[in-house]
Structure formats: C-alpha cells, structure tokens
Design a protein around this motif. Structure first.
Motif, PDB file in Angstrom:
ATOM      1  N   THR A  37      -4.446   0.312  11.680  1.00  0.00           N
ATOM      2  CA  THR A  37      -5.242  -0.646  10.966  1.00  0.00           C
ATOM      3  C   THR A  37      -4.503  -1.650  10.285  1.00  0.00           C
ATOM      4  OG1 THR A  37      -5.738   0.539   8.932  1.00  0.00           O
ATOM      5  CG2 THR A  37      -7.066   1.163  11.046  1.00  0.00           C
ATOM      6  N   SER A  38      -5.205  -2.471   9.572  1.00  0.00           N
ATOM      7  CA  SER A  38      -4.530  -3.588   8.611  1.00  0.00           C
ATOM      8  C   SER A  38      -4.162  -2.881   7.207  1.00  0.00           C
ATOM      9  CB  SER A  38      -5.395  -4.810   8.448  1.00  0.00           C
ATOM     10  OG  SER A  38      -6.565  -4.260   7.757  1.00  0.00           O
ATOM     11  N   ASN A  39      -4.634  -1.695   7.110  1.00  0.00           N
ATOM     12  CA  ASN A  39      -4.281  -1.023   5.963  1.00  0.00           C
ATOM     13  C   ASN A  39      -3.173   0.025   6.133  1.00  0.00           C
ATOM     14  OD1 ASN A  39      -6.503  -1.889   4.535  1.00  0.00           O
ATOM     15  ND2 ASN A  39      -7.779  -0.780   5.423  1.00  0.00           N
ATOM     16  N   GLN A  40      -2.235  -0.229   7.070  1.00  0.00           N
ATOM     17  CA  GLN A  40      -0.997   0.683   7.058  1.00  0.00           C
ATOM     18  C   GLN A  40      -0.180   0.851   5.786  1.00  0.00           C
ATOM     19  OE1 GLN A  40       1.601  -0.554  10.446  1.00  0.00           O
ATOM     20  NE2 GLN A  40       3.049   0.978   9.868  1.00  0.00           N
ATOM     21  N   ILE A  41       0.338   2.006   5.680  1.00  0.00           N
ATOM     22  CA  ILE A  41       0.952   2.277   4.541  1.00  0.00           C
ATOM     23  C   ILE A  41       2.448   1.867   4.516  1.00  0.00           C
ATOM     24  CG2 ILE A  41       1.966   4.167   3.011  1.00  0.00           C
ATOM     25  CD1 ILE A  41      -0.885   4.204   2.809  1.00  0.00           C
ATOM     26  N   ASP A  42       2.552   0.968   3.460  1.00  0.00           N
ATOM     27  CA  ASP A  42       4.007   0.356   3.353  1.00  0.00           C
ATOM     28  C   ASP A  42       4.976   1.175   2.683  1.00  0.00           C
ATOM     29  OD1 ASP A  42       3.105  -2.248   4.140  1.00  0.00           O
ATOM     30  OD2 ASP A  42       1.963  -2.030   2.458  1.00  0.00           O
ATOM     31  N   TYR A  43       4.817   2.153   1.916  1.00  0.00           N
ATOM     32  CA  TYR A  43       5.847   2.926   1.279  1.00  0.00           C
ATOM     33  C   TYR A  43       5.037   4.278   1.156  1.00  0.00           C
ATOM     34  CZ  TYR A  43       8.633  -0.963  -0.239  1.00  0.00           C
ATOM     35  OH  TYR A  43       9.408  -1.877  -0.356  1.00  0.00           O
ATOM     36  N   VAL A  44       5.781   5.503   1.204  1.00  0.00           N
ATOM     37  CA  VAL A  44       5.321   6.870   0.918  1.00  0.00           C
ATOM     38  C   VAL A  44       6.275   7.373  -0.085  1.00  0.00           C
ATOM     39  CG1 VAL A  44       5.175   9.264   1.436  1.00  0.00           C
ATOM     40  CG2 VAL A  44       4.695   7.622   2.980  1.00  0.00           C
TER      41      VAL A  44
ATOM     42  N   ARG B 289      -3.391  13.206   9.041  1.00  0.00           N
ATOM     43  CA  ARG B 289      -4.164  12.545  10.312  1.00  0.00           C
ATOM     44  C   ARG B 289      -4.583  11.340   9.399  1.00  0.00           C
ATOM     45  NH1 ARG B 289      -9.382  15.894  11.530  1.00  0.00           N
ATOM     46  NH2 ARG B 289      -9.864  15.380   9.456  1.00  0.00           N
ATOM     47  N   HIS B 290      -4.928  11.028   8.395  1.00  0.00           N
ATOM     48  CA  HIS B 290      -5.366  10.063   7.536  1.00  0.00           C
ATOM     49  C   HIS B 290      -4.404   8.873   7.665  1.00  0.00           C
ATOM     50  CE1 HIS B 290      -7.745   7.452   4.712  1.00  0.00           C
ATOM     51  NE2 HIS B 290      -6.821   7.408   4.037  1.00  0.00           N
ATOM     52  N   ILE B 291      -3.232   9.318   7.338  1.00  0.00           N
ATOM     53  CA  ILE B 291      -1.936   8.234   7.350  1.00  0.00           C
ATOM     54  C   ILE B 291      -1.820   7.718   8.736  1.00  0.00           C
ATOM     55  CG2 ILE B 291       0.333   7.784   6.706  1.00  0.00           C
ATOM     56  CD1 ILE B 291      -1.410   8.276   4.398  1.00  0.00           C
ATOM     57  N   GLU B 292      -2.119   8.723   9.804  1.00  0.00           N
ATOM     58  CA  GLU B 292      -1.916   8.157  10.996  1.00  0.00           C
ATOM     59  C   GLU B 292      -3.087   7.108  11.598  1.00  0.00           C
ATOM     60  OE1 GLU B 292       0.267   8.501  13.626  1.00  0.00           O
ATOM     61  OE2 GLU B 292       1.696   9.565  12.853  1.00  0.00           O
ATOM     62  N   LYS B 293      -4.067   7.245  10.931  1.00  0.00           N
ATOM     63  CA  LYS B 293      -5.253   6.464  11.308  1.00  0.00           C
ATOM     64  C   LYS B 293      -4.989   5.101  10.684  1.00  0.00           C
ATOM     65  CE  LYS B 293      -9.142   9.604  11.889  1.00  0.00           C
ATOM     66  NZ  LYS B 293     -10.383  10.393  10.968  1.00  0.00           N
ATOM     67  N   LEU B 294      -4.422   5.061   9.279  1.00  0.00           N
ATOM     68  CA  LEU B 294      -4.499   3.729   8.527  1.00  0.00           C
ATOM     69  C   LEU B 294      -3.250   3.086   9.330  1.00  0.00           C
ATOM     70  CD1 LEU B 294      -4.228   5.081   4.961  1.00  0.00           C
ATOM     71  CD2 LEU B 294      -6.057   3.642   6.055  1.00  0.00           C
ATOM     72  N   LYS B 295      -2.228   3.821  10.001  1.00  0.00           N
ATOM     73  CA  LYS B 295      -1.105   3.254  10.663  1.00  0.00           C
ATOM     74  C   LYS B 295      -1.503   2.207  11.771  1.00  0.00           C
ATOM     75  CE  LYS B 295       2.969   4.479  13.192  1.00  0.00           C
ATOM     76  NZ  LYS B 295       3.776   5.661  13.807  1.00  0.00           N
TER      77      LYS B 295
ATOM     78  N   ARG C   4       8.528   8.446  10.084  1.00  0.00           N
ATOM     79  CA  ARG C   4       7.789   8.683  11.173  1.00  0.00           C
ATOM     80  C   ARG C   4       6.520   7.819  11.368  1.00  0.00           C
ATOM     81  NH1 ARG C   4       9.319  14.173  11.323  1.00  0.00           N
ATOM     82  NH2 ARG C   4       7.053  14.571  10.282  1.00  0.00           N
ATOM     83  N   VAL C   5       5.887   7.610   9.930  1.00  0.00           N
ATOM     84  CA  VAL C   5       4.501   6.887  10.074  1.00  0.00           C
ATOM     85  C   VAL C   5       4.847   5.506   9.643  1.00  0.00           C
ATOM     86  CG1 VAL C   5       3.218   8.995   9.253  1.00  0.00           C
ATOM     87  CG2 VAL C   5       4.165   7.286   7.577  1.00  0.00           C
ATOM     88  N   GLY C   6       6.127   4.865   9.822  1.00  0.00           N
ATOM     89  CA  GLY C   6       6.444   3.662   9.808  1.00  0.00           C
ATOM     90  C   GLY C   6       6.535   3.164   8.343  1.00  0.00           C
ATOM     91  N   ALA C   7       6.736   4.032   7.295  1.00  0.00           N
ATOM     92  CA  ALA C   7       6.799   3.415   5.907  1.00  0.00           C
ATOM     93  C   ALA C   7       8.131   3.546   5.398  1.00  0.00           C
ATOM     94  CB  ALA C   7       5.824   4.282   4.859  1.00  0.00           C
TER      95      ALA C   7
ATOM     96  N   LYS D 193       0.699  -1.015   0.084  1.00  0.00           N
ATOM     97  CA  LYS D 193       0.014   0.080   0.124  1.00  0.00           C
ATOM     98  C   LYS D 193       0.638   1.329  -0.020  1.00  0.00           C
ATOM     99  CE  LYS D 193      -3.468  -2.510   2.451  1.00  0.00           C
ATOM    100  NZ  LYS D 193      -2.721  -3.791   2.820  1.00  0.00           N
ATOM    101  N   PHE D 194       0.465   2.099  -0.943  1.00  0.00           N
ATOM    102  CA  PHE D 194       1.208   3.095  -1.035  1.00  0.00           C
ATOM    103  C   PHE D 194       0.435   4.620  -0.803  1.00  0.00           C
ATOM    104  CE2 PHE D 194       3.624   0.468  -3.753  1.00  0.00           C
ATOM    105  CZ  PHE D 194       5.202   0.875  -3.440  1.00  0.00           C
ATOM    106  N   ALA D 195       1.323   5.578  -0.328  1.00  0.00           N
ATOM    107  CA  ALA D 195       0.856   6.895  -0.188  1.00  0.00           C
ATOM    108  C   ALA D 195       1.762   7.941  -1.130  1.00  0.00           C
ATOM    109  CB  ALA D 195       0.827   7.485   0.967  1.00  0.00           C
ATOM    110  N   LEU D 196       1.139   8.745  -1.781  1.00  0.00           N
ATOM    111  CA  LEU D 196       1.925   9.786  -2.503  1.00  0.00           C
ATOM    112  C   LEU D 196       1.772  11.187  -2.044  1.00  0.00           C
ATOM    113  CD1 LEU D 196       3.278   9.914  -5.275  1.00  0.00           C
ATOM    114  CD2 LEU D 196       1.230  10.164  -6.498  1.00  0.00           C
TER     115      LEU D 196
END
Length: 322
Positions: free
Chosen positions: A67-74, A59-65, A92-95, A3-6
């Motif tokens: 859950t099972s939908n935590q971001i793997d890569y930014v 805030r959204h990325i922190e919420k996903l952190k 910092r968000v663990g990605a 799962k990615f965030a951009l």
C-alpha cells in the motif's frame, strides 16, 4: 514523513526511540512486543497498531508493503540475541533498519548481514550515540590536532546498579545478552576505538555475572576499564550520597565530563540517519569484535594494568548470584 515500525516496544530503551521518531517529525505506524506493558505509547503514538504475536505483526507489515503506507524504517529494541533475526526481517520487508547496540553478538553476523543488505538494497544503521556527544566530538578533535606520536593514558569506569531482576531476565543470560561487557560496555568500546584507533592488545582481568575489567592497547591510547552492575562496587563518595550510577572517563588523570546530554542523543542519532548519514555495519565491527574477544578470553586476574576499581572491597568477597 517517514513511517516506522518498532520491535521491542516494552523494552527499557524503546521510549527514547519513540521520542526520536516523534521529535524528527515522523510516524510510528506499528509496534511489536510479546509483553503488553506499553502504555508509554500513549505519550507518543496512541494511534499506532500494536501486536503481541510476531506472526500477526509480520502479516500486518507485509500488508502495508503493498500500500501507500509501506514502512520506511524498522527500529529494533529487542533483546541482543534477537537483533540479527529482526534486522533480517526489516530488510526483507523493504525497510531500512535502525538497531540498538550491540548490533549483533558476533563479528561474522556482520558479514552475513552485509549480504542481506545487498540482496534487498536497504541499509542497516546502529545507534552509536556517543559519537554524537559534544564532549566526545571535542575529545576526538583534540586528539586529531595533538601530537601524532603521543600515546594517551585513559581510565574508563561505568557502574550502573541493577537489582535481582536483572539476573532473571534475558540480560543476565550471557548467551542472550553477551554478558556485562557486551550489554553495557559496547558503546564505550566503540567510542574509544573511534577516537584512539584500532585495538592492538585486549587483556581481560575480570569477567563475572556482575562486573568486568580489562586493559586495551589502542593505536594511540592505553586504556584501563571497569564495568559493574553491583551497587557495592560504587566508589565510597558516590555511595555516601546515595548515588546508584557512576560514570568516569579520565585522560592523563584529567576528567572528561560527558555525563550530561544523553537524553537527546537518540533524537540526534535518528536525525543523523534521516539526513543521509548514520553508522552502518562496518562502523559497528570494531566494538563487536572487542566484546566477542572479551567473552571468549580467560581472565588473568588482578595483575598488570588493571583499573583501580577492580580491586575494591567487593573483590575480596566471593562472587554470588542470588
């Protein structure tokens, strides 16, 4: 599936990152840009959440952190001067982080980021796609298998025409982009030092708002280079055909063709990272040091070993910004 965030979804290079995420079988979960012209997302990830305020994205990325939908890569495609901050956010968000070039603007930023990497146990990867280009890989192999004591003569020219908008945007602000050498030259410098070894001498002949030229003495090469975003600096034969871009790399007077094959290099870069490889902080150091030194050097003018294009018709006229 990762799962990615951009960050920087409205930028010029962002569609290549979206395509790379999709082509490698992964998912873009969320994207951020303060500009909302991101219709390109429909072609890749129409279901991705999009934010125009960083605080809400954070805030959204922190919420996903949690859950099972935590971001793997930014993935980071933001303006150059923001890379350092956005890399820190990703860690910092663990990605793990995939960042466009230039990774940062100053070499000491790399040292600080290594500490943050260690603190969070995550990795930072830089897109250095020329290292994956077949022609460049073949050239490196040729040099490695050639005479060990030979010093090669290299000419590099890259002209990519830009309009007046460029100077109004962050790219025209040296404090934000790092200037021409940083913004459009950094991956060429990385490629040259990757093939021909570390830099021993760095001479700057020109460094203006729309062009830069200089000379490198590398361990195994003498390099004359020229970069420009001014259409008038194109060679006559390119202008005669209505061309807007010119890319040339010659070794001992022989052209090395690497104009083709660029469209898939971001996908190859992503797959390289996902396979457990990728180019980390230290791999970026040489090129970041080079562009930092260019930026802080006093140009000596057109004397010594300068690239022939630096002495074109444009050089006879004053430098102006409209």
């Amino acid at each position: 599936m990762k799962k990615f965030a951009l960050i920087g979804a409205a930028g010029y290079i962002a569609p290549r990152h979206m395509k790379a995420i999709k082509d490698t079988g992964n998912k873009l979960s969320a994207a951020y840009d303060k500009f909302d012209s991101v219709g390109v997302m429909d072609a890749h990830f129409p279901d991705a959440d999009f934010f125009v305020e960083f605080e809400r994205f954070d805030r959204h990325i922190e919420k996903l952190k949690r859950t099972s939908n935590q971001i793997d890569y930014v993935s980071i495609c933001s303006p150059n001067y923001l890379h350092d901050s956005h890399i820190r956010f990703g860690l910092r968000v663990g990605a793990d982080v995939i960042c466009e070039k230039p990774l940062v603007l100053n070499p000491w930023n790399i040292d600080a980021l290594k500490e943050v990497e260690n603190e969070y146990g995550k990795k930072v990867y830089n897109i250095l796609q020329l290292r994956l280009h077949p022609s460049i890989i073949a050239l490196k192999k040729k040099i490695e298998e050639g005479p060990k004591d030979k010093i090669y003569d290299i000419d590099l020219a890259y002209i990519t025409s830009r309009g007046h908008w460029y100077y109004t945007s962050w790219k025209g602000d040296e404090t934000k982009s790092g200037g021409i050498a940083t913004n459009i030259g950094v991956h060429f410098y990385d490629m040259l030092t990757w093939i021909f070894g570390g830099i021993k001498e760095n001479v700057v002949h020109l460094n203006t708002h729309d062009r830069a030229a200089g000379y490198f003495q590398l361990e195994r090469a003498r390099v004359r280079w020229f970069l420009s975003i001014n259409v008038e600096s194109l060679p006559d034969h390119v202008k005669a055909k209505g061309g807007k871009t010119y890319r040339s790399l010659t070794m001992e007077g022989e052209e090395i063709e690497f104009s083709d094959g660029f469209t898939e290099l971001h996908t190859h870069s992503y797959q390289h990272i996902l396979d457990g490889n990728g180019f980390g902080l230290e791999e970026a150091r040489n090129s970041i040091q080079i562009v930092h030194d260019i930026r802080h050097s006093s140009p000596i003018g057109l004397k010594g070993e300068f690239h022939p294009l630096a002495n074109g018709e444009l050089a006879k006229h004053p430098f102006t910004i409209v």
